[in-house]
Design an enzyme around this catalytic site. Structure first.
Site: not given
Length: 456
Positions: A79, A82-83, A159
């Site tokens: 994840h 991905e950022h 997040e």
């Protein structure tokens, strides 16, 4: 069954069969939509489906890496990567990617799951060259600047705080899944555990990137107003020279059969009403039982489903209820039921009421009409969604991740073949005490009292 059929007015039956006929027409159209499949010499697979209804196209890149592929102690790295894919290359600087897409009237985004990571751009079809150039560049030339890594890591940590640690129901979901899986990497949340996110550095990300972000571990899906031959030439020109990646370790973990109920309790001061989440281990597609479980989920779900009618509208037990099942996973996952306890009731009453609803299905098959309605709902959702070129591409990508995009037709065939007895059998087979993990979220009254008694 007779009682149920008599309760349907003639007009309702006409609508029911009209919708069924409409679905058949739609299905024929969906299956007639041609998919062109290509493979480049470096192992990159390309799927193209032409749809000329509007001058728009979507370009999707699917990498076969998700949280199930992460190294020990580095959960959340997929994840976080991905950022970082939006933080620039030597050719296109940090945050340039999305600005260029938006400047050309398009939209872009990405998401990470337990099984894969997907990036997409939707643009006017005459601007699709831009997406091809940008995606090929970041497949090979991601910068991973250490300062940018530190910044995005802090973004992901925030997040996590907002979406999980500050959300009691999401926190319970994490606890239940982590308790249900003790061996398989589905144990870990996609976003990662906070302490392990903190430990991820630039070198970790670079190793993960070079191992998994390569053409032989990716699939490109193009859907929309394109000509397959032309788009393939453009993809070949940009992607062919990207080399294959190194060997990747396979995921060999198999979750052992659960042999007793597991329970987890979570206390939170901000919780006003108790909440229950129950998970059962179930198979994934294309195992035959997965189709019956899909139909069963539809029978239970929604405001016309059994759970809402019996426990919310027809009882005093629940404020809200749900059932959830996603069969489209690489490995077996979970079937969820749960809900929020209604004021004046308690967790034990709601828990027993949920078990009672599942037992009804295990003991007595649902009616033919009930099953057909559920099958229509599953099929309609699947087919009508493909009117969107994005979803049309997404369907191809998801089934390719599972082994072959052609499996999408098998999925619908399996749904259509489900019988009431199939539904009863899967309820009896999987919804038992030894196979379940129960999570209960309750108000932390002591913490609330302590908060009120704190000196001002």
């Amino acid at each position: 069954m007779k009682k149920h059929l008599r309760s349907v007015p003639a007009r309702g039956l006409c609508i029911f069969f009209s919708c069924l006929f409409f679905l058949i027409l739609l299905t024929g159209h969906a299956r007639a939509s041609e998919v062109r499949e290509y493979s480049l010499k470096n192992g990159l697979k390309v799927l193209v489906t032409e749809d000329h209804k509007a001058p728009v196209a979507t370009f999707q890149v699917w990498y076969m890496v998700g949280s199930r592929n992460e190294p020990e102690g580095k959960t959340g790295i997929s994840h976080l990567l991905e950022h970082m894919m939006f933080r620039g290359t030597s050719k296109f600087g940090s945050k340039v990617f999305s600005r260029l897409i938006q400047k050309n009237g398009g939209t872009d985004n990405a998401y990470t799951t337990r099984d894969y990571t997907m990036y997409y751009e939707t643009l006017s079809s005459d601007r699709l060259d831009l997406a091809i150039e940008l995606e090929s560049d970041r497949m090979e030339n991601l910068l991973l600047n250490p300062e940018a890594v530190r910044y995005e890591r802090s973004v992901v940590m925030e997040e996590r705080r907002m979406r999980y640690e500050d959300d009691p129901q999401s926190s319970l979901f994490e606890e239940v899944v982590a308790t249900a899986f003790k061996v398989h990497p589905y144990h870990h949340p996609v976003i990662g555990w906070m302490s392990e996110i903190k430990s991820i550095d630039r070198d970790d990300l670079y190793t993960h990137y070079k191992r998994y972000y390569s053409p032989d571990n990716a699939v490109i899906v193009v859907a929309g107003d394109v000509h397959a031959g032309d788009i393939l030439k453009k993809i070949e020109a940009e992607f062919t020279d990207i080399p294959k990646g190194p060997p990747r370790p396979p995921v060999t973990s198999i979750e052992p059969q659960q042999k007793g109920e597991k329970r987890v309790y979570l206390k939170r001061a901000e919780v006003k009403l108790p909440y229950i989440l129950i998970a059962y281990h179930v198979p994934n597609f294309p195992v035959k039982d997965s189709a019956a479980l899909d139909v069963l989920s539809s029978i239970l779900s929604g405001k016309s489903g059994r759970l809402y009618k019996d426990l919310v509208r027809g009882g005093e037990t629940a404020l809200n209820v749900f059932a959830s099942y996603d069969s489209l996973r690489i490995d077996p996952f979970l079937f969820f039921v749960g809900g929020t306890v209604k004021s004046g009731s308690n967790t034990k009453e709601l828990e027993q009421a949920l078990y009672s609803e599942l037992a009804k299905l295990a003991n007595t098959p649902p009616s033919e009409t009930e099953v057909q309605k559920a099958k229509n709902q599953v099929e309609a959702s699947f087919i009508m969604g493909q009117d969107s070129i994005y979803f049309e591409g997404q369907i191809l990508g998801m089934f390719e991740v599972l082994g072959d995009w052609k499996l999408k037709d098998k999925y619908l065939d399996m749904i259509r073949d489900v019988t009431p007895e199939d539904v009863r059998k899967v309820a009896e087979k999987y919804f038992n005490e030894n196979n379940r993990t129960v999570g209960i979220l309750i108000p932390d009254e002591r913490a609330e009292v302590e908060k009120k008694t704190e000196p001002e």
